[in-house]
Design an enzyme around this catalytic site. Structure first.
Site, PDB file in Angstrom:
ATOM      1  N   ASP A 154       0.825  -1.209   0.000  1.00 18.88           N
ATOM      2  CA  ASP A 154       0.000   0.000   0.000  1.00 18.88           C
ATOM      3  C   ASP A 154       0.866   1.269   0.000  1.00 18.88           C
ATOM      4  OD1 ASP A 154      -2.423   1.330   0.018  1.00 18.88           O
ATOM      5  OD2 ASP A 154      -3.229   0.210   1.710  1.00 18.88           O
ATOM      6  N   ASP A 209     -10.001   3.636  -3.767  1.00 13.03           N
ATOM      7  CA  ASP A 209     -10.704   2.411  -3.386  1.00 13.03           C
ATOM      8  C   ASP A 209     -12.097   2.317  -4.002  1.00 13.03           C
ATOM      9  OD1 ASP A 209      -8.510   1.941  -1.855  1.00 13.03           O
ATOM     10  OD2 ASP A 209      -9.557   1.955   0.073  1.00 13.03           O
TER      11      ASP A 209
END
Ligand code: GLA
Length: 409
Positions: A154, A209
């Site tokens: 990430d 997202d």
């Protein structure tokens, strides 16, 4: 020894050293020759995870037929972490993962599946847990010791890090660990990873997202969540960067998490057409039979996993209906009619009016010259391109066809 022989020997040593230096500065090849398929804990469970959930998910992946359909990775997302020990080695949360990750990997491997884990290029993950910054080689070594097969990496707390350099460091760390691990970049498309990540990772996120809706956007301040269509629209121009071993990642699926069945079918179809990784995000232990049937549709999965590895292109926009075409192996095509609107739409498609052309794969079909047979991958109806296609598309639904042929010329 003559001069020529000495030069040969020196050159040999130099080349061997270079090869050795490079041999681990490469991502593992062959792990994602087609888009990876699996499950990830984040969409449904966020930080509410433990070893029991992971074990039960592995059980369910086998029992529900998802494994036989091609899903193989069971991926633990954020919040599995405990603290680093005195040596700096990362430990799992002792309450959530008391048996340790190695035991979990053994369990998952025992089912014929693979285990994935999550970390972050910054010092802390998005959930505030220890990231890998400054510990890249140590963490990759730990993952290898545990038997990890997949690393999602990430981009929270990235500060002034250079994305390409940070992801390349982790790629090299994974390679040096000696265990092949699929490397999934999760940098949300901020630094245009499609331009540099092909040799760094096996896939890279292209957007913020996903948000669990078909056509909406959710922006609570600093972050953005994008519905299915919003993510699709952000793929424009990216198809040329993807191919076997390096995929545009449209984020994890929300199938089974509350959209309508038509929306769920459309969602999976779009991800398959776009050759995005198929990472499930629902609770596999309690999914309905209809969700199970959607997720295990062999025809749709075959489009996703087609070995040509070419992403679909949009070939036509007709009001709320868009047509996408994906060249497939063996001269075949997949075609998807997408109804973006929340009204039903009647489609009449005269095949002969448009030549299907893809400049990227250099493929083209003139339906005036060739008749292709088609099969509807959801309803199982069949037909051919000699007659106009007529269909009613429900709101937020797709018609997805595989074209086989040419049947005759
Ligand atoms: C980011 C990622 C998500 C998920 C969370 C975990 O938002 O994009 O996919 O991994 O972090 O905190």
């Amino acid at each position: 020894m003559n001069t020529k022989r000495i030069v040969q020997l020196v050159m040999g040593v130099v080349l061997a050293a270079a090869a050795c230096g490079n041999s681990w500065a490469q991502k593992a090849e062959g792990l994602a020759s087609t888009p990876q398929m699996g499950w990830n804990s984040w969409n449904k469970f966020a930080c509410n995870i433990d070893e029991r959930l992971i074990r039960e998910t592995a059980d369910a992946m086998v029992a529900t037929g998802l494994k036989d359909a091609g899903f193989q990775y069971v991926n633990i997302d954020d919040c599995w972490h405990g603290e680093r020990d005195a040596n700096g080695d990362i430990q799992p949360d002792p309450k959530r993962f008391p048996s340790g990750i190695k035991a979990l990997a053994d369990y998952v491997h025992g089912k014929g599946l693979k285990l994935g884990i999550y970390s972050d290029a910054g010092a802390t993950t998005c959930g505030g847990h220890p990231g890998s910054r400054g510990h890249e080689y140590q963490d990759a070594r730990t993952y290898a010791r545990w038997g990890i097969d997949y690393v999602k990496y990430d981009w929270c707390d990235a500060q002034s890090l250079n994305a390409e350099a940070a992801y390349t460091t982790m790629r090299d760390a994974i390679a040096k660990s000696g265990r092949p691990m699929l490397f999934s970049l999760c940098e949300w498309g901020i630094n245009r990873p499609w331009e540099w990540a092909g040799s760094v990772g096996h896939s890279w996120r292209t957007t913020p997202d996903i948000y669990n809706c078909f056509d909406c956007e959710f922006s609570p301040g600093f972050s953005t969540g994008l519905g299915v269509l919003r993510i699709l629209d952000r793929q424009a121009g990216l198809r040329k960067f993807a191919g076997p071993g390096h995929w545009n990642d449209m984020d994890m699926l929300e199938v089974g998490n509350g959209m309508t069945e038509d929306e769920d079918r459309a969602h999976l179809s779009i991800w398959a057409m776009m050759a995005s990784p198929l990472i499930l995000g629902n609770d596999l232990r309690s999914m309905s039979e209809s969700t199970r049937r959607i997720l295990t549709n062999p025809g749709v999965i075959a489009v996703s996993q087609d070995k040509l590895g070419v992403e679909a292109l949009r070939v036509l926009v007709d009001g709320p209906v868009e047509i996408y075409a994906k060249p497939l192996d063996g001269g075949q095509w997949a075609l998807m009619f997408l109804n973006r609107s929340n009204q039903a739409v009647d489609v009449r498609h005269d095949w002969k009016k448009q030549v299907l052309t893809d400049d990227l794969s250099k493929r083209s079909v003139d339906f005036k010259q060739n008749v292709y047979g088609w099969s509807d991958l959801w309803s199982k109806k069949t037909g051919d391109t000699s007659t106009t296609l007529q269909a009613r598309l429900a709101p937020h639904s797709v018609l997805m066809l595989r074209l086989t042929g040419p049947a005759k010329t």
